[in-house]
Structures are given as structure tokens and as C-alpha cells.
Scaffold this motif. Structure first.
Motif, PDB file in Angstrom:
ATOM      1  N   LEU A  13     -69.296 -25.777   9.789  1.00 25.81           N
ATOM      2  CA  LEU A  13     -69.958 -26.866   9.111  1.00 25.81           C
ATOM      3  C   LEU A  13     -68.393 -26.685   7.897  1.00 25.81           C
ATOM      4  O   LEU A  13     -68.594 -27.704   7.018  1.00 25.81           O
ATOM      5  CB  LEU A  13     -71.460 -26.603   8.045  1.00 25.81           C
ATOM      6  CG  LEU A  13     -71.759 -27.721   7.169  1.00 25.81           C
ATOM      7  CD1 LEU A  13     -71.862 -28.601   7.235  1.00 25.81           C
ATOM      8  CD2 LEU A  13     -72.858 -26.833   7.084  1.00 25.81           C
ATOM      9  N   HIS A  14     -67.764 -26.077   7.507  1.00 20.42           N
ATOM     10  CA  HIS A  14     -67.097 -25.960   6.478  1.00 20.42           C
ATOM     11  C   HIS A  14     -66.083 -26.537   6.873  1.00 20.42           C
ATOM     12  O   HIS A  14     -64.949 -25.470   5.960  1.00 20.42           O
ATOM     13  CB  HIS A  14     -66.887 -24.480   5.316  1.00 20.42           C
ATOM     14  CG  HIS A  14     -68.708 -24.740   3.993  1.00 20.42           C
ATOM     15  ND1 HIS A  14     -69.009 -26.131   3.419  1.00 20.42           N
ATOM     16  CD2 HIS A  14     -69.966 -24.007   4.376  1.00 20.42           C
ATOM     17  CE1 HIS A  14     -69.450 -25.698   3.081  1.00 20.42           C
ATOM     18  NE2 HIS A  14     -70.619 -24.628   4.057  1.00 20.42           N
ATOM     19  N   ASP A  15     -65.560 -26.331   8.106  1.00 12.15           N
ATOM     20  CA  ASP A  15     -64.611 -27.060   8.651  1.00 12.15           C
ATOM     21  C   ASP A  15     -63.573 -25.655   8.852  1.00 12.15           C
ATOM     22  O   ASP A  15     -61.646 -25.719   9.339  1.00 12.15           O
ATOM     23  CB  ASP A  15     -63.633 -27.644   7.741  1.00 12.15           C
ATOM     24  CG  ASP A  15     -62.998 -28.793   8.464  1.00 12.15           C
ATOM     25  OD1 ASP A  15     -63.066 -28.694   9.656  1.00 12.15           O
ATOM     26  OD2 ASP A  15     -62.426 -29.521   7.843  1.00 12.15           O
ATOM     27  N   PHE A  16     -63.684 -24.079   9.332  1.00 11.94           N
ATOM     28  CA  PHE A  16     -63.627 -23.120   9.459  1.00 11.94           C
ATOM     29  C   PHE A  16     -62.705 -23.236  10.766  1.00 11.94           C
ATOM     30  O   PHE A  16     -63.881 -24.221  11.558  1.00 11.94           O
ATOM     31  CB  PHE A  16     -63.928 -21.721   9.566  1.00 11.94           C
ATOM     32  CG  PHE A  16     -64.380 -21.511   7.393  1.00 11.94           C
ATOM     33  CD1 PHE A  16     -63.696 -20.168   7.607  1.00 11.94           C
ATOM     34  CD2 PHE A  16     -64.018 -22.133   6.182  1.00 11.94           C
ATOM     35  CE1 PHE A  16     -63.485 -19.706   6.267  1.00 11.94           C
ATOM     36  CE2 PHE A  16     -63.876 -22.308   4.906  1.00 11.94           C
ATOM     37  CZ  PHE A  16     -63.211 -20.888   5.319  1.00 11.94           C
ATOM     38  N   ASN A  17     -62.001 -23.001  11.530  1.00 11.95           N
ATOM     39  CA  ASN A  17     -62.150 -22.171  13.027  1.00 11.95           C
ATOM     40  C   ASN A  17     -63.229 -20.949  12.517  1.00 11.95           C
ATOM     41  O   ASN A  17     -62.808 -20.275  12.000  1.00 11.95           O
ATOM     42  CB  ASN A  17     -60.548 -21.581  12.890  1.00 11.95           C
ATOM     43  CG  ASN A  17     -59.085 -22.596  12.994  1.00 11.95           C
ATOM     44  OD1 ASN A  17     -59.636 -23.910  13.101  1.00 11.95           O
ATOM     45  ND2 ASN A  17     -58.463 -22.620  12.307  1.00 11.95           N
ATOM     46  N   VAL A  18     -63.236 -21.095  13.766  1.00 11.14           N
ATOM     47  CA  VAL A  18     -64.490 -19.982  14.509  1.00 11.14           C
ATOM     48  C   VAL A  18     -64.230 -19.539  15.701  1.00 11.14           C
ATOM     49  O   VAL A  18     -64.189 -19.923  16.490  1.00 11.14           O
ATOM     50  CB  VAL A  18     -65.689 -20.614  14.417  1.00 11.14           C
ATOM     51  CG1 VAL A  18     -67.039 -19.602  14.667  1.00 11.14           C
ATOM     52  CG2 VAL A  18     -66.322 -21.691  13.247  1.00 11.14           C
ATOM     53  N   ILE A  19     -64.351 -17.815  15.907  1.00 17.90           N
ATOM     54  CA  ILE A  19     -63.894 -17.446  16.937  1.00 17.90           C
ATOM     55  C   ILE A  19     -65.342 -16.441  17.019  1.00 17.90           C
ATOM     56  O   ILE A  19     -65.516 -15.885  16.336  1.00 17.90           O
ATOM     57  CB  ILE A  19     -63.477 -16.437  16.759  1.00 17.90           C
ATOM     58  CG1 ILE A  19     -61.705 -17.293  16.780  1.00 17.90           C
ATOM     59  CG2 ILE A  19     -62.732 -15.639  18.116  1.00 17.90           C
ATOM     60  CD1 ILE A  19     -60.092 -16.916  16.369  1.00 17.90           C
ATOM     61  N   TYR A  20     -66.135 -16.959  18.419  1.00 14.24           N
ATOM     62  CA  TYR A  20     -67.026 -15.624  18.569  1.00 14.24           C
ATOM     63  C   TYR A  20     -66.981 -14.945  19.506  1.00 14.24           C
ATOM     64  O   TYR A  20     -67.144 -15.263  20.883  1.00 14.24           O
ATOM     65  CB  TYR A  20     -68.466 -17.208  18.706  1.00 14.24           C
ATOM     66  CG  TYR A  20     -69.466 -16.206  18.946  1.00 14.24           C
ATOM     67  CD1 TYR A  20     -70.759 -14.942  18.192  1.00 14.24           C
ATOM     68  CD2 TYR A  20     -70.464 -16.367  20.178  1.00 14.24           C
ATOM     69  CE1 TYR A  20     -71.734 -14.741  18.042  1.00 14.24           C
ATOM     70  CE2 TYR A  20     -71.350 -15.948  20.937  1.00 14.24           C
ATOM     71  CZ  TYR A  20     -71.418 -15.149  19.479  1.00 14.24           C
ATOM     72  OH  TYR A  20     -73.571 -14.006  20.103  1.00 14.24           O
ATOM     73  N   VAL A  21     -67.458 -13.618  18.737  1.00 15.94           N
ATOM     74  CA  VAL A  21     -67.080 -12.893  20.013  1.00 15.94           C
ATOM     75  C   VAL A  21     -69.062 -11.743  20.656  1.00 15.94           C
ATOM     76  O   VAL A  21     -69.469 -11.534  19.276  1.00 15.94           O
ATOM     77  CB  VAL A  21     -66.644 -11.183  19.265  1.00 15.94           C
ATOM     78  CG1 VAL A  21     -66.474 -10.445  19.835  1.00 15.94           C
ATOM     79  CG2 VAL A  21     -65.524 -11.761  19.043  1.00 15.94           C
TER      80      VAL A  21
END
Length: 791
Positions: free
Chosen positions: A274-282
Motif C-alpha cells: 500500500l505504501h509503495d514499498f518493494n515487498v518480498i514474501y518468504v
């Protein structure tokens, strides 16, 4: 009215608009290959077993709380940061250009101390010459000081000169830059560190690895900080989220599939995206290959947005207590549960952990604690394959120096503020155009003064306001620099920050972190009615951090400026919700000496002198109180007032009585509105009647406290304080230091004298309601003089 049938209306799915940040699944990343071999995974398992056992041991011997569950669930991803992905030199914990690890989740302090002590032991076992001097290390011996007070006198603690390790992290520990742990403050403070590093080093800025959990992301100030980090594009942030779903009271903090969250209806991936971060889900934070692949990938991203790596974990994994039950509690001391928790270690390494025997007293407990730590030490020394991690520490150092990080061109030069002899508290720069008889606002002079200093220091000052830049004049701080809001990529030369909008909480945390990096001074501004309360926690933690840093390792405090704008009754048009006299009481003298300095100038001419005097004292927080309306710059010679330079003493004789004649009364004034009313309207009437008055002004309680005792007594002796007449535009308790007599205190004039919050209206009408207008001040002053005559 026509009947409307809504029964067939169906909801539609809502999706996010365009993002600059991207979403990744670690399983896709792993298609590029696994970073670790099977043998490397095995040695990692061994390391983690030692670490988890150490966490259990630490809690066992300090069972008053210590949060074993989160320390364990975050262990594997922090191990990869420490040994594989962070670039630093273990021999020098104070390098500005080294990557940082910040435990925003301060309750995981047990894990932080254990992690750093284990790292130290591994290097000690295989490359002892690579360790710094003992005070810069975190040794097993230092764990004897976990949650111990510095006054601790236990024999081994004293013998090994162990560090007193606070319940939540502070810079008393090497490699810790800020104090964390209080209700979400750690995240904005860590992001402030990232801002400072990025502004000073530019493209080669060190990374800030932030450790937090989903529970620690529920405070509003964390959401505000996320908004700020993406708006500013602080691309040197990697926030690592221990997503275990367990807090103190809940085992389902966030929504989980179709199951509603007990606290929030987002998960950490959604919040970051939502806050425009890159997100990496582990999806499995226990899988070392997945964890390391995600971290390597995070370092490789080039879209210049902050990144969040979210690891699904189990709080208290293999500890014997899982979920919320392991958050702030664990096995009872020397219990079967504790010994079961270390059995895996014993079986794997064929080592027995000492069993506690004898009397349960502090000395005996400490002895067994140390014996247990020695069992782990010998295990590390015997397992030569753990040298793999000592080699990693050397590789981290090699990577760091190969990067050759240098300050950017035209980097800020904060040291000019303290070294330039042309910056004087006695001489107001002509550029500020402070001329007696002229008209301006206190806030404008403060903004212009900060702007003047900003130009001299090449942009060492950042300004931010709660959607009140022009209103509080903080915009003037950035006038000589590029317009618009700071953006690390598109507008790095601006000195004005955007922190979430009306977000005093995150503003305070980020400015504290920015200050803690040591290359900038941040100035946060809002109504005094809001900011003094909302930034109090961040100010307190910044003070704790700076105090611990200097007490243990020397140096000076790094300052943040907390501006209480629109302070006092002259903001009356906004009503009692905004025109607040209580703000000074919340912070004045509520901190250890030297940590916080408040400034309470009464007219624009005092601003520069007090600002420079306050900054040169190098407090952790400098907090000026400035009003909103235009005021006339006092013509002190005509009014027979002391020169503005006198204000830097904190208390000064604003107008001296004729000492050759009987003094009719001493009057002590505090706050701008009442002082202007008294000096410009009341004093001429009293003079006309021939009263001989000694008039004092309180410009800074803390600057006064810093004076030598002899000088303080020369300015304001106890006899004056006992019988003086007090008038303040702040609350009654702020005058108790200055007015000491029983009867004199009862006669102090203050905004709540009539026993209620005041109404709305012009500043003049609100002051009249409070009885602080010229007519009533004159009447009360004469009455007090009559009282003294009779007495």
C-alpha cells in the motif's frame, strides 16, 4: 420518495493503483538458484541451534521478562543479515558508512544481545585479532548484565566488568545507534537514520536493516513512517518483518486468509505494498535458502524504493512454548521446561548444560549462568565448522571497504555550526533584518534563523511540519535550497520533508533518528498543543539514546529541534483545543539535565540569541516556543530594557529597579503574550505612578540551570523568589521554580486562574477572559504591591 431496490447490487473488487514498488514471492526468486549448498545449510542449522539455546539460557537466568519467543522466531533471518548481507567492520562499531541493524522491535533485545554475543564468540574462537577492544565487544561475559542495573555488585559481573544491558536496546551497546522499543517509535527512528545516511552519502549510502514484527507495525506512527519513506524514496531501507501473528494478547494479529485479524485487517505485505514499498514474501522464515535468497534479491533491486522482506515464522519455535505465551514469558527458572528446551542442543553436541544446584540466591544463580555460558563457549570452540561464520564476518569487512563509500559532493557540514566563530549568540546577523520597531513574527524569525544556519552548513538542517510549513514558518528553513519536498531520487537538494501529512508522531521519531546519525539537525513543527505531547516519547527515547552513547563511548549529544509553534493564548481564534498553555509543562525540566532545553522568547529580537545559545549547549532536544501573530520588535533602549544578549542566561533582569531607592516589587514574567501585554501597556502606567519595580523574564529554565550557582544567585536570589509577583501565559506549575513563597504562589496569574479551559476568539479577548489583559494585570500588580506594603 421512490422505493429503491439495492438487493441485486454486487460488490466489485478494488485493486491498488500503479505502484513504484514491486511485489515478489521468494519461490519465484529461488528459480534463479539456491544461494546455499546442503552442507552450508547444515552448518546454519548448527548455528541456529546454538542461538536458540542461548536465548533459552538467557531467559532462564533473567526470568523477569525478556521475550524469548520473538527473539527465536527472528533468529534465522537476522543471522543472515549479520553473517551474509550486511556490510560492516566488527572491529569498529561506530563507522558512519557501515550498514546498520536496528531492532525496532525492541522487545527482542534478548535476541539482539544473544545474536551479537554469539557473533563475538565465533570471531573470538577463530580470529581473535579481528575483535575490537573489550568495551566495543558484546561478550558472553556481558550477558551477565542482561536486565541488570549498573549498580549491580554481583561478583562475576564486577570481575568481568560486564555491561548493564537494558531491557530494550540503547546505544549503551556497540553497533546500536538508537534507543527503541516504545510503541512503534523504532520504525520512524530507524527510517530517520536512513534519511541521514542517504543525505550524507548519496548513492553510496549504507543500508539500514530494520527488524520488526507485525504487532509492532500496528501503531499509527509506523504507518506514517511508511508513507514518509516511500514519499522520500529512502531506498537504503530494508525492513525485515517477523510475521509470526503473535503479540502479547493475540495469536492472530492480522487477517489470515478468510479469518479476521483480532487487531487489524491487513497483513504486513499489504501494508508495505500500500505504501509503495518493494515487498518480498518468504513463506517459510525457517528455510535458510529462502531467507538468504530474499535478502540477496533485496540488495539487488535498483528501482530506488524502500523494501520490506516479510518472513512467515513461528514465535517460540522449538522452545516448548509457542505463540503469544512466549512473547514476554517463558519457562520457569531451572524448570523441566527449561531443561527440555536445551535438550536438542545437548543431544546434538553431546554436551550437558549444567543443572542448577544449591541455594537460589543471586550469587549462586550468577555462577550457574556463567558456567552455562562457558558450556556454549567450549562447544563453539570444538566445532571447527563454525569458522564458516567467522569467515563471513571477514568477508563483510572486505565488502565494506571495497565499496569505498564516500560522502556525496556538497554534503552537509554540520560541524560549521559549532566551529564557525562568526556564528555568535551575541551578534544577530544583519541578513535577518531584526530592527527595533519593525514588525514580524517569532516563528518567522526562528524559520529565517534556521535558514541562515542552513545556508552556512550546506544544508545540514531539514524542516518538517504537520501540514503547517508556511503557517509555522518552517518553510523558511529551506528557502535557499531547491523548492518542493525532499525526494532522494528526484529532489535530493530540497531541505523540506514530507512525513505523512498531519503526522506529529512519525515526525518526532524520524527527526530523532536523523539527529542520531549525526550529520543533520531536523526541525519538526506543529501547534505546541499537539507536538509537545505527541513527540514526547520520541524525545525521551532520543534523550536516552544520546545519554547512553556519550556515557559509555564519549562524544556529544546530537540535536533535534522540536518547535512548539502557535504556542499560547494568542492562537485564541482556534479555540482551547489549539490555544494551549499546557505544552511547556509537559517538557520543561522533565528530562535529565542537558537532554532537553526549552526556549521561551517573548519577542522576535530574542530568537537568534537563544537559538544559538541552545544549539551550542548541544542538547539532545532543543524546543523553542513561538507564537503566531505579528509582534513589534522591542526597542529596548527606549523601553529601558536589558539587551537581548542577556536572554541567553535563561533568566534575566529585563528591567532593573533603581537600587538606590526602595524597590516596591519584583515581578517575574514568563511567555510572550503576557510579557508583551505587561511591558508595552502595563509597565508605562505603573511607571507613571512612580513604582520602582524589578522585572525579570524567564527565557529558558534549562539555560539558567546550566549557569554556575553563584551566577544564578546573582540573577535571582531566594528572597526575590519568595516575594515576587508571577505572571505566566503557561500553566501554574511552570512558575513554582521561580515563585517560592506560599502566599506569592497563590497570587500567580496564569491562564487557568479561573479554573476552566478558556473559550475561542481573538488573542486579546482570550487573554481578557483569562484575566491576563492589560487592565487586569495593572489592577493585580497594584494589588500585589499594596499587599507587600502591608506585609
Amino acid at each position: 420518495m421512490q422505493n429503491l431496490d439495492f438487493s441485486k447490487i454486487q460488490s466489485t473488487k478494488y485493486t491498488f493503483g500503479p505502484r513504484r514498488g514491486n511485489y515478489y514471492d521468494v519461490n519465484d526468486i529461488l528459480k534463479a538458484g539456491k544461494p546455499l549448498s546442503d552442507d552450508e545449510c547444515k552448518v546454519y542449522e548448527k548455528l541456529d541451534l546454538v542461538y536458540r539455546t542461548l536465548c533459552s539460557i538467557m531467559y532462564n537466568f533473567v526470568p523477569t521478562s525478556g521475550h524469548p519467543g520473538g527473539s527465536i522466531s527472528s533468529g534465522r533471518f537476522v543471522q543472515n543479515i549479520v553473517y551474509k548481507t550486511a556490510d560492516y567492520d566488527i572491529k569498529d562499531p561506530f563507522l558512519d558508512f557501515a550498514d546498520m541493524i536496528v531492532y525496532a522491535a525492541g522487545h527482542k533485545a534478548l535476541g539482539l544481545y544473544g545474536m551479537y554475543a554469539l557473533r563475538n564468540e565465533i570471531v573470538r574462537a577463530f580470529y581473535p585479532d579481528e575483535l575490537p577492544k573489550p568495551e566495543y565487544q558484546v561478550r558472553f561475559e556481558d550477558l551477565l548484565g542482561f536486565r541488570k542495573n549498573p549498580t549491580n555488585t554481583l561478583p562475576l559481573y564486577k570481575k568481568f566488568n560486564a555491561k548493564a544491558l537494558d531491557g530494550h536496546p540503547t546505544p549503551a551497546l556497540p553497533f546500536v545507534k538508537i534507543a527503541t522499543g516504545a510503541s512503534g517509535v523504532g520504525v520512524p527512528a530507524a527510517f530517520g537514520l536512513a534519511l541521514g545516511a542517504l543525505d550524507y552519502y548519496g548513492e553510496s549510502a549504507p543500508r539500514v536493516n530494520v527488524v520488526e514484527g507485525e504487532g509492532g507495525m500496528t501503531p499509527g506512527r509506523v504507518h506514517e513512517a511508511y508513507a514518509a519513506a516511500s514519499a522520500m524514496r529512502l531506498y537504503n531501507i530494508i525492513i525485515h518483518v517477523d510475521y509470526n501473528q503473535a503479540s502479547i494478547d493475540s495469536n492472530r494479529v492480522c487477517r489470515d486468509g478468510e479469518l479476521k485479524g483480532e487487531y487489524v485487517q491487513w497483513n504486513p505485505m499489504e501494508l508495505a505494498y500500500l505504501h509503495d514499498f518493494n515487498v518480498i514474501y518468504v513463506d517459510d522464515g525457517k528455510d535458510f535458502n529462502k531467507v538468504l535468497a530474499a535478502q540477496y534479491f533485496a540488495k539487488s533491486l535498483t528501482n530506488k524504493m524502500p523494501t520490506s522482506v516479510v518472513y512467515r515464522t513461528i514465535k517460540g519455535w522449538k522452545y516448548g512454548i509457542e505463540g503469544k505465551a512466549s512473547h514476554g514469558a517463558g519457562h520457569k527458572f531451572a524448570s523441566e521446561g527449561y531443561y527440555n528446551s536445551v535438550k536438542e542442543f545437548e543431544d546434538f553436541f553431546s554436551v550437558q548444560i549444567p543443572r542448577f544446584e544449591g541455594e537460589n540466591n543471586p550469587v549462586n544463580v550468577e555462577k550457574y549462568y556463567y558456567d552455562t555460558l562457558l558450556a556454549l563457549r567450549s562447544t563453539i570452540e570444538m566445532n571447527k565448522d563454525l569458522k564458516y561464520f567467522a569467515d563471513d564476518i571477514l568477508k563483510s569487512k572486505k565488502r565494506l571497504y571495497a565499496l569505498n563509500r564516500k560522502p556525496r559532493a556538497n554534503h552537509p557540514e554540520l560541524e560549521v555550526l559549532y566551529k564557525d566563530k562568526n556564528i555568535s549568540e551575541e551578534v544577530i546577523p544583519p541578513e535577518l533584518n531584526i530592527k527595533p520597531g519593525g514588525t514580524t513574527t517569532l516563528r518567522a524569525v526562528l524559520g529565517s534563523s534556521l535558514g541562515y544556519l542552513n545556508k552556512l552548513t550546506k544544508g545540514a538542517f531539514f524542516g518538517v511540519a504537520a501540514d503547517l510549513l508556511g503557517s509555522t514558518s518552517v518553510n523558511l528553513l529551506g528557502e535557499s535550497f531547491h523548492g518542493g519536498f525532499f525526494d532522494a531520487v528526484d529532489n535530493p537538494d530540497s531541505r523540506i520533508l514530507s512525513i505523512g501529512g498531519i503526522c506529529e508522531d512519525a515526525m518526532g521519531g524520524m527527526m530523532a533518528g536523523l539527529g542520531a546519525f549525526g550529520k543533520n539537525i531536523g526541525a519538526s513543527s506543529s501547534y505546541g498543543a499537539f507536538i509537545s505531547a505527541m513527540e514526547h516519547t520520541a524525545a525521551r527515547l532520543h534523550g536516552i539514546g544520546q545519554q547512553n552513547k556519550t556515557m559509555h563511548y564519549g562524544g556529544v549529544y546530537y540535536t533535534w529541534i522540536l518547535i512548539n509553534a502557535h504556542a499560547g493564548l494568542k492562537t485564541g481564534e482556534d479555540g482551547p483545543t489549539h490555544a494551549d498553555p499546557q505544552c511547556l509543562q509537559l517538557i520543561q525540566e522533565n528530562f535529565p539535565p542537558g537532554v532537553m532545553i526549552t526556549l521561551t522568547p517573548w519577542e522576535p529580537g530574542e530568537i537568534w540569541n537563544l537559538l544559538i545559545a541552545g544549539l551550542r549547549k548541544r542538547p539532545a532536544v532543543l524546543s523553542p516556543f513561538v507564537t503566531r501573530p505579528n509582534e513589534v520588535i522591542a526597542d529596548r533602549k527606549t523601553l529601558k530594557l536589558a539587551p537581548v544578549e542577556e536572554s541567553v542566561r535563561g533568566v534575566y533582569n529585563l528591567r532593573k529597579a533603581d537600587k538606590t531607592q526602595k524597590i516596591d516589587a519584583s515581578i517575574i514574567l514568563q511567555e510572550s503574550a503576557v510579557t508583551i501585554e505587561f511591558i508595552t501597556k502595563v509597565l508605562p502606567m505603573l511607571d507613571k505612578e512612580g513604582f520602582n519595580l524589578d522585572i525579570f523574564y524567564i527565557s529558558s529554565a534549562e539555560l539558567f540551570d546550566m549557569l554556575p550557582e553563584k551566577e544564578k544567585l546573582e540573577i535571582l536570589n531566594p528572597e526575590i523568589s519568595e516575594f515576587a509577583f508571577g505572571i505566566t501565559g503557561f500553566t501554574l506549575p511552570t512558575m513554582y521554580k521561580w515563585i517560592t513563597g506560599y502566599d506569592a504562589r497563590k497570587k500567580i496569574l496564569h491562564p487557568f486562574k479561573h479554573g476552566y479551559y478558556l473559550g475561542s476568539g481573538s488573542g486579546e479577548s482570550v487573554m481578557r477572559e483569562a484575566g491576563l489583559d492589560a487592565e487586569n494585570l495593572y489592577k493585580e500588580a497594584k494589588s500585589y504591591i499594596d499587599y507587600l506594603v502591608k506585609k
